[in-house]
Enzyme design. Structure first.
Site, mmCIF file in Angstrom:
data_model
loop_
_atom_site.group_PDB
_atom_site.id
_atom_site.type_symbol
_atom_site.label_atom_id
_atom_site.label_comp_id
_atom_site.label_asym_id
_atom_site.label_seq_id
_atom_site.Cartn_x
_atom_site.Cartn_y
_atom_site.Cartn_z
ATOM 1 N N GLY A 12 0.813 -1.224 0.000
ATOM 2 C CA GLY A 12 0.000 0.000 0.000
ATOM 3 C C GLY A 12 0.841 1.266 0.000
ATOM 4 O O GLY A 12 2.082 1.224 -0.015
ATOM 5 N N LEU A 72 -2.390 -1.762 7.072
ATOM 6 C CA LEU A 72 -3.509 -2.361 6.332
ATOM 7 C C LEU A 72 -4.654 -1.370 6.228
ATOM 8 O O LEU A 72 -4.812 -0.493 7.080
ATOM 9 C CB LEU A 72 -4.038 -3.582 7.087
ATOM 10 C CG LEU A 72 -3.206 -4.854 7.077
ATOM 11 C CD1 LEU A 72 -3.861 -5.858 8.018
ATOM 12 C CD2 LEU A 72 -3.081 -5.417 5.670
ATOM 13 N N TYR A 124 -16.794 4.297 9.080
ATOM 14 C CA TYR A 124 -15.333 4.229 8.908
ATOM 15 C C TYR A 124 -14.608 4.676 10.181
ATOM 16 O O TYR A 124 -13.722 3.982 10.690
ATOM 17 C CB TYR A 124 -14.946 5.095 7.707
ATOM 18 C CG TYR A 124 -13.464 5.299 7.502
ATOM 19 C CD1 TYR A 124 -12.689 4.356 6.825
ATOM 20 C CD2 TYR A 124 -12.816 6.456 7.977
ATOM 21 C CE1 TYR A 124 -11.325 4.554 6.631
ATOM 22 C CE2 TYR A 124 -11.457 6.655 7.777
ATOM 23 C CZ TYR A 124 -10.721 5.710 7.109
ATOM 24 O OH TYR A 124 -9.361 5.902 6.922
ATOM 25 N N LYS A 128 -12.347 2.441 12.935
ATOM 26 C CA LYS A 128 -10.979 2.839 13.285
ATOM 27 C C LYS A 128 -10.849 3.024 14.808
ATOM 28 O O LYS A 128 -9.855 2.610 15.405
ATOM 29 C CB LYS A 128 -10.610 4.153 12.582
ATOM 30 C CG LYS A 128 -10.498 4.038 11.065
ATOM 31 C CD LYS A 128 -9.382 3.105 10.698
ATOM 32 C CE LYS A 128 -8.891 3.313 9.284
ATOM 33 N NZ LYS A 128 -7.965 2.236 8.875
ATOM 34 N N ARG A 159 -8.260 7.093 -7.065
ATOM 35 C CA ARG A 159 -9.349 7.300 -6.103
ATOM 36 C C ARG A 159 -9.804 8.746 -6.270
ATOM 37 O O ARG A 159 -9.148 9.669 -5.785
ATOM 38 C CB ARG A 159 -8.879 7.041 -4.673
ATOM 39 C CG ARG A 159 -8.555 5.585 -4.416
ATOM 40 C CD ARG A 159 -8.264 5.357 -2.947
ATOM 41 N NE ARG A 159 -7.775 4.019 -2.699
ATOM 42 C CZ ARG A 159 -7.309 3.617 -1.526
ATOM 43 N NH1 ARG A 159 -7.280 4.442 -0.504
ATOM 44 N NH2 ARG A 159 -6.880 2.384 -1.360
#
Ligand SMILES: NC(=O)c1ccc[n+]([C@@H]2O[C@H](COP(=O)([O-])OP(=O)(O)OC[C@H]3O[C@@H](n4cnc5c(N)ncnc54)[C@H](OP(=O)(O)O)[C@@H]3O)[C@@H](O)[C@H]2O)c1
Length: 220
Positions: A12, A72, A124, A128, A159
């Site tokens: 990533g 991740l 989201y 987290k 994106r």
């Protein structure tokens, strides 16, 4: 004594930068990478384990290390559902934390997000916050939580929301002052560098490093 690092998310944006810093850092003799696809890279200090993340709990030795770097993450769009998102952003980090702790890891460094909050109404940010909370309950010598704002850096994928946000934020950059400073976008490589810098400082306890503080850590 030189250390072993375990890196998750090495393909990533933050993770690939983190890998570069770890491989270049003399404090580490070995960098283990757990990934679902090959990095297609060789380096004398790099050991790659290609695995199915749904089988993390299978007994093996790859989790033994001193420092774990978890970069991740996915998006709900990419994951296809909230359930799949939760797997990547909650279950896998928590499972790797438990397994590495059991294998002797001392530090866990997690990339979370600005605004993370286990009580948030935003899914989201709630996930987290929940993963931060769950790993906080484990007994690492140190648990370092990085909460970056919008990430800048070259991605292999497009994106649109991030691209537009990044471009707008660059133009508006002078306005990120005072209480807004923490929302200023940050280069992914700076997040990665700060992680490696702090991992070498033998921190103890739980520390949260908010976006505007992350860049400062790269100079320490
Ligand atoms: N993007 C932002 O602006 C932003 C802002 C604040 C916080 N964050 C957080 O920062 C963290 C890192 O972001 P990033 O942009 O560097 O992430 P990224 O480029 O999307 O990389 C994510 C990593 O997670 C891995 N991964 C995703 N789904 C997986 C799965 N099902 N099984 C195994 N591995 C999987 C990816 O592997 P593959 O390459 O195999 O897919 C990749 O190595 C994330 O937790 C993100 O939520 C991002």
């Amino acid at each position: 004594m030189k250390k072993t690092a375990l890196l998750l998310g090495a393909t990533g944006l933050i993770g690939s930068n983190c890998l570069n810093y770890l491989l270049a850092d003399d404090s580490y003799k070995l960098v283990k990478v757990i990934t679902r696809r090959s990095l297609k890279r060789t380096h004398p200090k790099l050991k790659e384990y290609i695995i199915d993340f749904n089988q993390l709990e299978k007994p093996n030795v790859v989790f033994s290390c001193e420092d774990v770097f978890c970069c991740l993450g996915t998006t709900i769009k990419k994951a296809g559902s909230e359930e799949n998102f939760r797997l990547v952003d909650f279950e896998y980090p928590l499972q790797t934390a438990s397994l590495s702790l059991a294998a002797g890891a001392k530090q866990y460094l997690l990339v979370s997000s600005i605004g993370s909050d286990k009580n948030s109404r935003n899914f989201y940010l709630r996930v987290k916050g929940e993963v931060e909370d769950a790993i906080s309950k484990l007994n690492f010598n140190s648990f370092l939580i990085f909460r970056p704002s919008l990430l800048l850096g070259a991605r292999n994928e497009i994106r649109f929301a991030e691209k537009i946000g990044g471009a707008a934020a660059k133009i508006l950059s002078p306005l990120f002052l005072g209480g807004l400073k923490k929302y200023k976008p940050i280069e992914a490589k700076d997040v990665a560098k700060a992680m490696v810098v702090l991992a070498n400082q033998n921190q103890t306890g739980i520390k949260i490093i908010i976006s505007d503080e992350i860049k400062k850590k790269t100079d320490e």
